[in-house]
Scaffold this motif. Structure first.
Motif, PDB file in Angstrom:
ATOM      1  N   VAL A   1       0.853  -1.184   0.000  1.00 25.84           N
ATOM      2  CA  VAL A   1       0.000   0.000   0.000  1.00 25.84           C
ATOM      3  C   VAL A   1       0.891   1.236   0.000  1.00 25.84           C
ATOM      4  CG1 VAL A   1      -1.645   1.332   1.394  1.00 25.84           C
ATOM      5  CG2 VAL A   1      -1.885  -1.161   1.188  1.00 25.84           C
ATOM      6  N   ASP A   2       0.609   2.159  -0.904  1.00 24.32           N
ATOM      7  CA  ASP A   2       1.256   3.465  -0.891  1.00 24.32           C
ATOM      8  C   ASP A   2       0.249   4.482  -1.416  1.00 24.32           C
ATOM      9  OD1 ASP A   2       1.235   3.232  -3.697  1.00 24.32           O
ATOM     10  OD2 ASP A   2       3.362   2.717  -3.828  1.00 24.32           O
ATOM     11  N   ARG A   3       0.708   5.695  -1.672  1.00 27.17           N
ATOM     12  CA  ARG A   3      -0.243   6.738  -2.092  1.00 27.17           C
ATOM     13  C   ARG A   3      -0.806   6.488  -3.483  1.00 27.17           C
ATOM     14  NH1 ARG A   3       2.270  11.241  -4.875  1.00 27.17           N
ATOM     15  NH2 ARG A   3       4.461  10.797  -5.338  1.00 27.17           N
ATOM     16  N   PHE A   4      -0.200   5.583  -4.235  1.00 32.07           N
ATOM     17  CA  PHE A   4      -0.708   5.249  -5.560  1.00 32.07           C
ATOM     18  C   PHE A   4      -1.501   3.947  -5.570  1.00 32.07           C
ATOM     19  CE2 PHE A   4       3.352   7.539  -6.523  1.00 32.07           C
ATOM     20  CZ  PHE A   4       2.776   8.695  -7.024  1.00 32.07           C
ATOM     21  N   SER A   5      -1.063   2.996  -4.764  1.00 35.79           N
ATOM     22  CA  SER A   5      -1.656   1.665  -4.765  1.00 35.79           C
ATOM     23  C   SER A   5      -2.305   1.407  -3.413  1.00 35.79           C
ATOM     24  CB  SER A   5      -0.567   0.609  -5.031  1.00 35.79           C
ATOM     25  OG  SER A   5      -1.092  -0.693  -5.013  1.00 35.79           O
ATOM     26  N   TYR A   6      -3.621   1.433  -3.373  1.00 35.96           N
ATOM     27  CA  TYR A   6      -4.329   1.280  -2.103  1.00 35.96           C
ATOM     28  C   TYR A   6      -5.749   0.785  -2.357  1.00 35.96           C
ATOM     29  CZ  TYR A   6      -6.370   5.772  -3.506  1.00 35.96           C
ATOM     30  OH  TYR A   6      -7.009   6.762  -4.203  1.00 35.96           O
ATOM     31  N   GLY A   7      -6.362   0.275  -1.302  1.00 34.81           N
ATOM     32  CA  GLY A   7      -7.742  -0.173  -1.384  1.00 34.81           C
ATOM     33  C   GLY A   7      -8.662   0.920  -0.885  1.00 34.81           C
ATOM     34  N   GLY A   8      -9.537   1.381  -1.739  1.00 38.64           N
ATOM     35  CA  GLY A   8     -10.485   2.427  -1.369  1.00 38.64           C
ATOM     36  C   GLY A   8     -11.841   1.830  -1.022  1.00 38.64           C
ATOM     37  N   TYR A   9     -12.326   2.131   0.170  1.00 38.42           N
ATOM     38  CA  TYR A   9     -13.659   1.699   0.596  1.00 38.42           C
ATOM     39  C   TYR A   9     -14.613   2.805   0.161  1.00 38.42           C
ATOM     40  CZ  TYR A   9     -11.207  -1.826   3.339  1.00 38.42           C
ATOM     41  OH  TYR A   9     -10.420  -2.885   3.739  1.00 38.42           O
ATOM     42  N   CYS A  10     -15.367   2.547  -0.899  1.00 38.42           N
ATOM     43  CA  CYS A  10     -16.121   3.591  -1.581  1.00 38.42           C
ATOM     44  C   CYS A  10     -17.630   3.458  -1.386  1.00 38.42           C
ATOM     45  CB  CYS A  10     -15.800   3.571  -3.079  1.00 38.42           C
ATOM     46  SG  CYS A  10     -14.049   3.873  -3.447  1.00 38.42           S
ATOM     47  N   VAL A  11     -18.289   4.592  -1.394  1.00 35.99           N
ATOM     48  CA  VAL A  11     -19.744   4.654  -1.277  1.00 35.99           C
ATOM     49  C   VAL A  11     -20.279   5.519  -2.415  1.00 35.99           C
ATOM     50  CG1 VAL A  11     -19.698   4.357   1.226  1.00 35.99           C
ATOM     51  CG2 VAL A  11     -19.652   6.663   0.252  1.00 35.99           C
ATOM     52  N   LEU A  12     -21.588   5.493  -2.595  1.00 40.91           N
ATOM     53  CA  LEU A  12     -22.189   6.375  -3.588  1.00 40.91           C
ATOM     54  C   LEU A  12     -22.081   7.822  -3.132  1.00 40.91           C
ATOM     55  CD1 LEU A  12     -25.390   4.350  -4.548  1.00 40.91           C
ATOM     56  CD2 LEU A  12     -23.215   4.465  -5.777  1.00 40.91           C
ATOM     57  N   GLU A  13     -22.020   8.729  -4.072  1.00 43.79           N
ATOM     58  CA  GLU A  13     -21.836  10.142  -3.763  1.00 43.79           C
ATOM     59  C   GLU A  13     -22.882  10.670  -2.785  1.00 43.79           C
ATOM     60  OE1 GLU A  13     -19.681  13.270  -3.603  1.00 43.79           O
ATOM     61  OE2 GLU A  13     -19.183  12.028  -5.337  1.00 43.79           O
ATOM     62  N   ASP A  14     -24.118  10.218  -2.935  1.00 40.40           N
ATOM     63  CA  ASP A  14     -25.190  10.720  -2.071  1.00 40.40           C
ATOM     64  C   ASP A  14     -25.455   9.826  -0.857  1.00 40.40           C
ATOM     65  OD1 ASP A  14     -26.247   8.544  -3.363  1.00 40.40           O
ATOM     66  OD2 ASP A  14     -28.022   9.581  -4.167  1.00 40.40           O
ATOM     67  N   SER A  15     -24.550   8.901  -0.583  1.00 37.75           N
ATOM     68  CA  SER A  15     -24.730   8.011   0.562  1.00 37.75           C
ATOM     69  C   SER A  15     -24.652   8.790   1.878  1.00 37.75           C
ATOM     70  CB  SER A  15     -23.653   6.925   0.557  1.00 37.75           C
ATOM     71  OG  SER A  15     -23.676   6.186   1.771  1.00 37.75           O
ATOM     72  N   PRO A  16     -25.477   8.438   2.857  1.00 36.18           N
ATOM     73  CA  PRO A  16     -25.406   9.085   4.163  1.00 36.18           C
ATOM     74  C   PRO A  16     -24.231   8.588   5.009  1.00 36.18           C
ATOM     75  CG  PRO A  16     -27.088   7.385   4.200  1.00 36.18           C
ATOM     76  CD  PRO A  16     -26.607   7.476   2.771  1.00 36.18           C
ATOM     77  N   ILE A  17     -23.513   7.581   4.528  1.00 34.88           N
ATOM     78  CA  ILE A  17     -22.406   7.004   5.288  1.00 34.88           C
ATOM     79  C   ILE A  17     -21.207   7.949   5.267  1.00 34.88           C
ATOM     80  CG2 ILE A  17     -20.779   5.084   5.431  1.00 34.88           C
ATOM     81  CD1 ILE A  17     -22.913   3.319   4.122  1.00 34.88           C
ATOM     82  N   ARG A  18     -20.816   8.402   6.473  1.00 37.80           N
ATOM     83  CA  ARG A  18     -19.685   9.313   6.610  1.00 37.80           C
ATOM     84  C   ARG A  18     -18.663   8.842   7.638  1.00 37.80           C
ATOM     85  NH1 ARG A  18     -19.570  13.135   2.454  1.00 37.80           N
ATOM     86  NH2 ARG A  18     -21.752  13.469   1.829  1.00 37.80           N
ATOM     87  N   THR A  19     -19.091   8.010   8.578  1.00 43.30           N
ATOM     88  CA  THR A  19     -18.220   7.566   9.668  1.00 43.30           C
ATOM     89  C   THR A  19     -18.340   6.066   9.852  1.00 43.30           C
ATOM     90  OG1 THR A  19     -19.892   7.763  11.409  1.00 43.30           O
ATOM     91  CG2 THR A  19     -18.667   9.770  10.826  1.00 43.30           C
TER      92      THR A  19
END
Length: 346
Positions: A123-141
């Motif tokens: 893992v580095d600043r180029f190669s990493y796993g992003g835990y992604c949500v939809l833009e309008d998702s209420p998930i923030r924390t």
């Protein structure tokens, strides 16, 4: 078509049980990778392995660069699962496999006679796993994940471990963390499955992550780089028997992979991508090379992929805390060797 989701009965207390290989299963596994053809003198020179669709593994790159000497690679299929890949190596179906270091620990704890020989990804600043949500998702924390579904390539490996760390740092109790549901979704289907709201969070990596974010409508919640910074996360493992019987082969393989790691670091990115595209086209598996333009790095932290205690100790402590392994039963230094990595020695 969206990927079919895995059954939901797997509990968090069953972390890594997909790697629950008994010693008997390992000792009775198919031994095709420990003998037979592809030998020079008494040592194996044809190495069976599993690859990854539309991408180039470090051994494949090393072979194309001419760093594997008289060794040849024999592709036996693709895998999307690190635990499955190292299980195949442990049972003799392949000669080497790569997985998250926590999965390597779990396999060793199951009395599989394996040893890590070089780092395989990180893992580095180029190669990493992003835990992604939809833009309008209420998930923030982290707390917003209670009762939500998180899609990842496999259970009991890197991305489930990092999810647990995120939930713990977010202040969730074990009971609340147990209400977050990890599910298996093949990487190539994760973006579509997330957009169709069959999952609430999807782990996206590399070219699939960058492509999904570029298309819009998706935002990152957190990443493994956010949590732990740069680190080598996985290793190539071989059985101890194979290492003992084929030391020259292991040395050539490990040093060749180390050279490939450094070549990918020091060569202009455009040239690395062009080389990867040529490799994929030459192997003739009808794969798409268009996503290679998003490639950035293999993420291996140490020079030449040399392994350090800390890359296993973090997961030894964490697994012991969870009760997955007995504290003190395994030592980090017993799980790997740098003996065969000739890159930069002296």
């Amino acid at each position: 078509m969206p990927a079919a989701l895995a059954p939901t009965s797997t509990s968090r207390r069953q972390f890594l049980t997909l790697l629950g290989i008994s010693a008997a299963a390992v000792s009775c596994g198919t031994a095709t990778a420990t003998g037979g053809s592809g030998r020079t003198g008494s040592q194996v020179t044809t190495l069976k392995y599993q690859g990854a669709a539309s991408s180039v593994t470090l051994p494949e790159l090393a072979a194309d660069l001419g760093h594997l000497g008289d060794l040849t690679l024999e592709w036996v299929g693709n895998t999307i699962s690190g635990p499955q890949d190292i299980q195949s190596a442990a049972t003799g179906q392949t000669h080497f496999g790569s997985a998250f270091n926590g999965a390597v620990i779990k396999l060793a704890a199951g009395k599989a006679s394996i040893k890590a020989v070089i780092s395989s990804y990180g893992v580095d600043r180029f190669s990493y796993g992003g835990y992604c949500v939809l833009e309008d998702s209420p998930i923030r924390t982290a707390r917003d994940l209670i009762g939500k579904k998180v899609g990842m390539n496999t259970l009991g490996a890197h991305y489930q471990a990092l999810l647990d760390i995120y939930l713990s740092r977010g202040g969730l109790s074990k009971a609340d963390a147990g209400k977050v549901e990890p599910l298996v979704v093949p990487p190539v289907n994760t973006e579509q499955t997330l957009r169709q709201k069959q999952i609430d969070v999807g782990v996206l990596t590399g070219v699939l992550r960058d492509k999904a974010l570029a298309a819009g409508g998706i935002r990152p919640l957190f990443s493994d780089f956010d949590l732990l910074g740069a680190f080598s996360a996985g290793t190539y493992v071989m059985t101890q028997r194979f290492i003992k019987e084929n030391p020259d082969t292991v040395r050539t393989f490990t040093t060749g992979v180390a050279k490939a790691i450094e070549w990918s670091r020091t060569t202009p990115r455009e040239e690395v991508i062009a080389r990867m595209a040529e490799i994929i086209k030459k192997r003739g598996r009808n794969e798409d090379t268009s996503t290679l333009r998003y490639w950035r790095s293999y993420g291996v932290a140490e020079t030449g992929g040399r392994i350090e205690d800390k890359e296993f100790q973090l997961w030894l402590d964490w697994l012991a805390e969870r009760g997955e392994i007995k504290a003190g039963r395994l030592k980090a230094s017993d799980l790997y060797t740098n003996e065969f990595n000739g890159y930069g020695k002296g």
